[in-house]
Design an enzyme around this catalytic site. Structure first.
Site, PDB file in Angstrom:
ATOM      1  N   ARG A 212     -11.365 -10.551  -4.041  1.00 32.07           N
ATOM      2  CA  ARG A 212     -11.243  -9.834  -2.779  1.00 32.07           C
ATOM      3  C   ARG A 212     -11.039  -8.343  -3.004  1.00 32.07           C
ATOM      4  O   ARG A 212     -10.283  -7.914  -3.858  1.00 32.07           O
ATOM      5  CB  ARG A 212     -10.074 -10.398  -1.984  1.00 32.07           C
ATOM      6  CG  ARG A 212      -9.816  -9.714  -0.638  1.00 32.07           C
ATOM      7  CD  ARG A 212      -8.667  -8.747  -0.692  1.00 32.07           C
ATOM      8  NE  ARG A 212      -8.289  -8.271   0.644  1.00 32.07           N
ATOM      9  CZ  ARG A 212      -7.345  -7.371   0.888  1.00 32.07           C
ATOM     10  NH1 ARG A 212      -6.703  -6.823  -0.138  1.00 32.07           N
ATOM     11  NH2 ARG A 212      -7.058  -6.987   2.113  1.00 32.07           N
ATOM     12  N   VAL A 213     -11.739  -7.538  -2.219  1.00 28.73           N
ATOM     13  CA  VAL A 213     -11.536  -6.100  -2.180  1.00 28.73           C
ATOM     14  C   VAL A 213     -11.130  -5.727  -0.762  1.00 28.73           C
ATOM     15  O   VAL A 213     -11.842  -6.035   0.194  1.00 28.73           O
ATOM     16  CB  VAL A 213     -12.812  -5.325  -2.579  1.00 28.73           C
ATOM     17  CG1 VAL A 213     -12.602  -3.825  -2.403  1.00 28.73           C
ATOM     18  CG2 VAL A 213     -13.191  -5.647  -4.020  1.00 28.73           C
TER      19      VAL A 213
ATOM     20  N   THR B  19       0.819  -1.206   0.000  1.00 27.27           N
ATOM     21  CA  THR B  19       0.000   0.000   0.000  1.00 27.27           C
ATOM     22  C   THR B  19       0.859   1.265   0.000  1.00 27.27           C
ATOM     23  O   THR B  19       1.821   1.376   0.759  1.00 27.27           O
ATOM     24  CB  THR B  19      -0.916   0.022   1.224  1.00 27.27           C
ATOM     25  OG1 THR B  19      -1.692  -1.167   1.251  1.00 27.27           O
ATOM     26  CG2 THR B  19      -1.839   1.238   1.189  1.00 27.27           C
TER      27      THR B  19
ATOM     28  N   ASP C 176      -3.410  -4.575   7.605  1.00 32.85           N
ATOM     29  CA  ASP C 176      -4.371  -5.650   7.362  1.00 32.85           C
ATOM     30  C   ASP C 176      -5.727  -5.036   7.022  1.00 32.85           C
ATOM     31  O   ASP C 176      -6.568  -4.798   7.877  1.00 32.85           O
ATOM     32  CB  ASP C 176      -4.479  -6.541   8.590  1.00 32.85           C
ATOM     33  CG  ASP C 176      -5.313  -7.788   8.341  1.00 32.85           C
ATOM     34  OD1 ASP C 176      -6.043  -7.821   7.321  1.00 32.85           O
ATOM     35  OD2 ASP C 176      -5.230  -8.731   9.141  1.00 32.85           O
TER      36      ASP C 176
END
Length: 263
Positions: free
Chosen positions: A156-157, A128, A181
């Protein structure tokens, strides 16, 4: 995901394939649609229709090799729970099924051993990038871009495109950025919490620590961090489960300054 703290407009894309510049696609959603979030194949089609390069093969030699090793390791670790696989990588069946075969049961210990030893989210399993910016006029904006968690379940988002989770901005208050997470953090909208705490008078450090503490009380093993900045440019970070660093640069600085935050 991008957010304009003056207009409160947001653009985001999720589960988008074949287009490299996800953050550019998110900005196009904000600037040229009345929507907030586009997802999947249609998000890719939108981005390409607006002039971004694609469709493009985004696989690298490194990612292909990593995926191959994961397949050789019977698709472990992964993000599934309370299921057992047939033929190593699935299909999967709930563990409470009354018709489990001996082959499925034989894999139980193997899955539990691996998943208990290898964390799903850590320093090397996500990527990220989140940024908050205050311009000369005091206008606040944020942006977040990520490939998501390594070996995630297709479809998955995470928290990257979710407003208030990965980032949030409000000209009246300031901004927040987050990483970690995402599947846990998005349940608490930590960046929205940070900004609202600063609105109520908290300093950035206290607001960041409070948001992280709220998550840690319910999920003590989670890994995550937030950075808070108020409209005056005062900033601070808080984290849990790792030692976190973030960087800051102002117009008066020749280079960025790196700040280390201890859990």
């Amino acid at each position: 995901m991008v957010m304009d703290g003056l207009t409160m407009e947001v653009g985001a894309v999720a589960a988008m394939r074949y287009v490299k510049d996800g953050i550019k696609a998110a900005r196009l959603v904000m600037q040229h649609t009345k929507h907030t979030l586009l997802a999947g194949e249609k998000a890719s089609e939108f981005a390409i229709s607006m002039g971004l390069p694609g469709p493009t093969n985004l696989s690298s030699t490194e990612s292909i090799n990593k995926w191959g090793k994961w397949k050789d390791d019977k698709c472990q670790p992964n993000f599934r729970k309370n299921v057992l696989p047939i033929n190593n990588c699935g299909p999967y069946h709930p563990t409470n099924s009354l018709e489990l075969s001996e082959e499925i049961c034989s894999n139980t210990a193997h899955m539990q051993d691996i998943n208990s030893l290898l964390p799903h989210v850590g320093l090397h399993s996500h990527d990220t990038i989140s940024m908050a910016v205050i311009d000369k006029m005091g206008r606040v904006a944020v942006g977040t871009s990520t490939n998501g968690a390594t070996f995630k379940i297709p479809g998955r988002v995470g928290d990257g495109p979710i407003v208030g989770s990965s980032a949030y901005a409000d000209n009246e208050v300031g901004a927040c950025c987050a990483t970690g997470d995402g599947d846990v953090m998005m349940r608490f909208l930590p960046c929205y919490q940070v900004v609202e705490s600063m609105r109520l008078g908290m300093e950035p450090k206290s607001a960041a620590q409070d948001a992280i503490a709220r998550i840690a009380r319910r999920f003590p093993d989670f890994v995550g961090a937030v950075v808070a900045v108020n409209k005056k440019g005062e900033h601070a970070g808080a984290c849990h489960g790792w030692t976190f660093t973030y960087s800051v640069r102002t117009l008066a600085m020749e280079d960025v300054e790196v700040f280390t935050v201890l859990p």
